[in-house]
Design a protein around this motif. Structure first.
Motif, PDB file in Angstrom:
ATOM      1  N   HIS A 292       0.837  -1.205   0.000  1.00  0.00           N
ATOM      2  CA  HIS A 292       0.000   0.000   0.000  1.00  0.00           C
ATOM      3  C   HIS A 292       0.877   1.262   0.000  1.00  0.00           C
ATOM      4  CE1 HIS A 292      -3.396   2.616   1.354  1.00  0.00           C
ATOM      5  NE2 HIS A 292      -2.426   3.241   1.977  1.00  0.00           N
ATOM      6  N   GLU A 293       1.891   1.291   0.859  1.00  0.00           N
ATOM      7  CA  GLU A 293       2.763   2.470   0.930  1.00  0.00           C
ATOM      8  C   GLU A 293       3.567   2.642  -0.357  1.00  0.00           C
ATOM      9  OE1 GLU A 293       2.444   4.697   3.197  1.00  0.00           O
ATOM     10  OE2 GLU A 293       1.089   3.476   4.404  1.00  0.00           O
TER      11      GLU A 293
ATOM     12  N   HIS B  96       1.512   4.418  -2.875  1.00  0.00           N
ATOM     13  CA  HIS B  96       1.482   5.887  -2.768  1.00  0.00           C
ATOM     14  C   HIS B  96       2.657   6.517  -3.524  1.00  0.00           C
ATOM     15  CE1 HIS B  96      -1.856   6.617  -0.097  1.00  0.00           C
ATOM     16  NE2 HIS B  96      -1.360   5.916   0.911  1.00  0.00           N
TER      17      HIS B  96
ATOM     18  N   PHE C 278      -3.365  11.969   2.800  1.00  0.00           N
ATOM     19  CA  PHE C 278      -3.951  11.531   1.544  1.00  0.00           C
ATOM     20  C   PHE C 278      -5.471  11.508   1.593  1.00  0.00           C
ATOM     21  CE2 PHE C 278       0.217   9.158   1.433  1.00  0.00           C
ATOM     22  CZ  PHE C 278       0.821  10.054   0.570  1.00  0.00           C
TER      23      PHE C 278
ATOM     24  N   GLU D 190      -6.164   6.778  -1.020  1.00  0.00           N
ATOM     25  CA  GLU D 190      -6.050   5.536  -0.250  1.00  0.00           C
ATOM     26  C   GLU D 190      -6.586   4.351  -1.056  1.00  0.00           C
ATOM     27  OE1 GLU D 190      -4.260   5.278   2.235  1.00  0.00           O
ATOM     28  OE2 GLU D 190      -4.075   7.370   2.799  1.00  0.00           O
TER      29      GLU D 190
ATOM     30  N   HIS E 198      -5.743   6.573   7.924  1.00  0.00           N
ATOM     31  CA  HIS E 198      -6.313   5.610   6.991  1.00  0.00           C
ATOM     32  C   HIS E 198      -7.737   5.278   7.405  1.00  0.00           C
ATOM     33  CE1 HIS E 198      -1.947   4.980   6.664  1.00  0.00           C
ATOM     34  NE2 HIS E 198      -2.199   4.701   5.414  1.00  0.00           N
TER      35      HIS E 198
END
Ligand code: ZN
Length: 260
Positions: A105-106, A109, A159, A164, A210
Motif C-alpha cells: 500500500h505504501e 502511494h 492523503f 487511499e 487511513h
C-alpha cells in the motif's frame, strides 16, 4: 525545501527533485524517529520491500525500507521511495501476505506520486506545511518532537480517500505480480477492525490517517475476485523466513516508551 526551490507554479516536480527531497526528509526522519537497527530485520524488510517495488512502474527508484520502533500500527511513505513501517505492523501480522500488504500500500502511494502531486498543487512558495504526525505517540515522546515539524517542512502527506483506494488497488496488483497472496490485504483490514473494537486507542493514529471503513475491505476483495483463481492459488501466503523475521522483531527489547 531546497530540492524544489526555484520551481514555478504549475511546473511539475521531476523524479530527480522528488528523490532529492525524499532523501533530505528521510535523513531527518531517521535522525528523529527510533529506527530499528537490527541487521537481519533490515535485510529481510528490504528484500521483501524490493520484491514488491521492483514489479512496479517505478522499479528504477532506489527504494529504502525502515522499521520504526513503536507498537502503534502505522506506516508511511516519503517521496522518492523511502518507506517506513512500524514494528507494531510486523508484530500484528500473522502471515507474510498480511505484512506485505501494508508495504505494498505504501509503495503504491510512491508509485502513484501522491505526495508529489500534492506538492505540485500547493504551488511554489507555499509548499510544505501539511504536517500530520502519523506517529503520534512517538512524536509526543519528545524523543521525536522535532519529527513533527522537520524544519517546517511537509514530511507526512495527508492523503484523500481516493488516494487511499488507489494505493490499495495498486498494492493488490503489486502483491500478485510479486507472487504474494493479495488476500493478506483485506485480512489485515479485518484484523484492524476487530482490534479497533476491542482496543480503540492502540490504533488511533492508523485510523486518523487511513479511514478504514468496511468499504475498503469490499473494494480490495472485489479486485481480488477478478483474478484467475488458479493464479491466486499459486501465490504465497506465508514463509518460514517471515516467521523467523517476526520472531526476531518480537524478541527485540521493548520500544522506547512514549509519553502522551
Ligand atoms: Zn495510505
Amino acid at each position: 525545501m531546497l530540492a524544489i526551490a526555484g520551481m514555478t507554479a504549475g511546473c511539475g516536480i521531476s523524479q530527480q527533485q522528488e528523490v532529492q527531497l525524499g532523501a533530505e526528509q528521510a535523513q531527518q526522519v531517521n535522525a528523529q524517529l527510533p529506527i530499528v537497527q537490527d541487521v537481519a530485520i533490515n535485510r529481510y524488510l528490504n528484500i521483501l520491500g524490493d520484491s514488491l517495488a521492483h514489479v512496479t512502474s517505478r522499479a528504477d527508484l532506489d527504494w529504502h525500507f525502515y522499521m520504526v520502533n513503536t507498537n502503534d500500527f502505522n506506516a508511511f511513505a516519503l517521496p522518492g521511495g523511502y518507506i517506513y513501517i512500524n514494528r507494531g505492523v510486523a508484530e500484528r501480522s500473522e502471515t507474510l501476505d498480511q505484512f506485505a500488504s501494508v508495504l505494498a500500500h505504501e509503495i503504491g502511494h510512491v508509485v502513484l506520486r501522491h505526495s508529489v502531486k500534492q506538492m505540485e498543487q500547493m504551488q511554489g512558495a507555499n509548499i510544505g506545511v501539511t504536517v500530520a504526525c502519523v506517529l503520534t505517540s512517538v512524536c509526543n515522546s519528545g524523543l521525536a518532537q522535532a519529527g513533527i515539524n522537520v524544519a517546517g517542512q511537509a514530511v507526512f502527506a495527508k492523503f484523500s480517500r481516493d488516494d487511499e483506494a488507489e494505493a490499495d488497488a495498486a498494492g493488490v496488483d503489486e502483491m500478485v505480480r510479486a507472487g504474494i497472496n493479495p488476500n493478506g490485504m483485506p485480512a489485515m483490514f479485518e484484523k484492524l477492525l476487530a482490534e479497533r473494537q476491542s482496543r480503540p486507542s492502540s490504533l488511533e493514529t492508523w485510523f486518523t490517517d487511513h479511514p478504514l471503513e468496511e468499504q475498503r475491505i469490499q473494494n480490495t476483495r472485489g479486485r481480488i475476485s477478478s483474478i484467475n483463481p488458479a493464479i491466486l492459488r499459486s501465490l504465497t501466503t506465508n514463509t518460514q523466513a517471515f516467521n523467523d523475521f517476526r520472531a526476531r522483531v518480537r524478541s527485540l527489547p521493548p520500544p522506547p516508551v512514549a509519553t502522551r
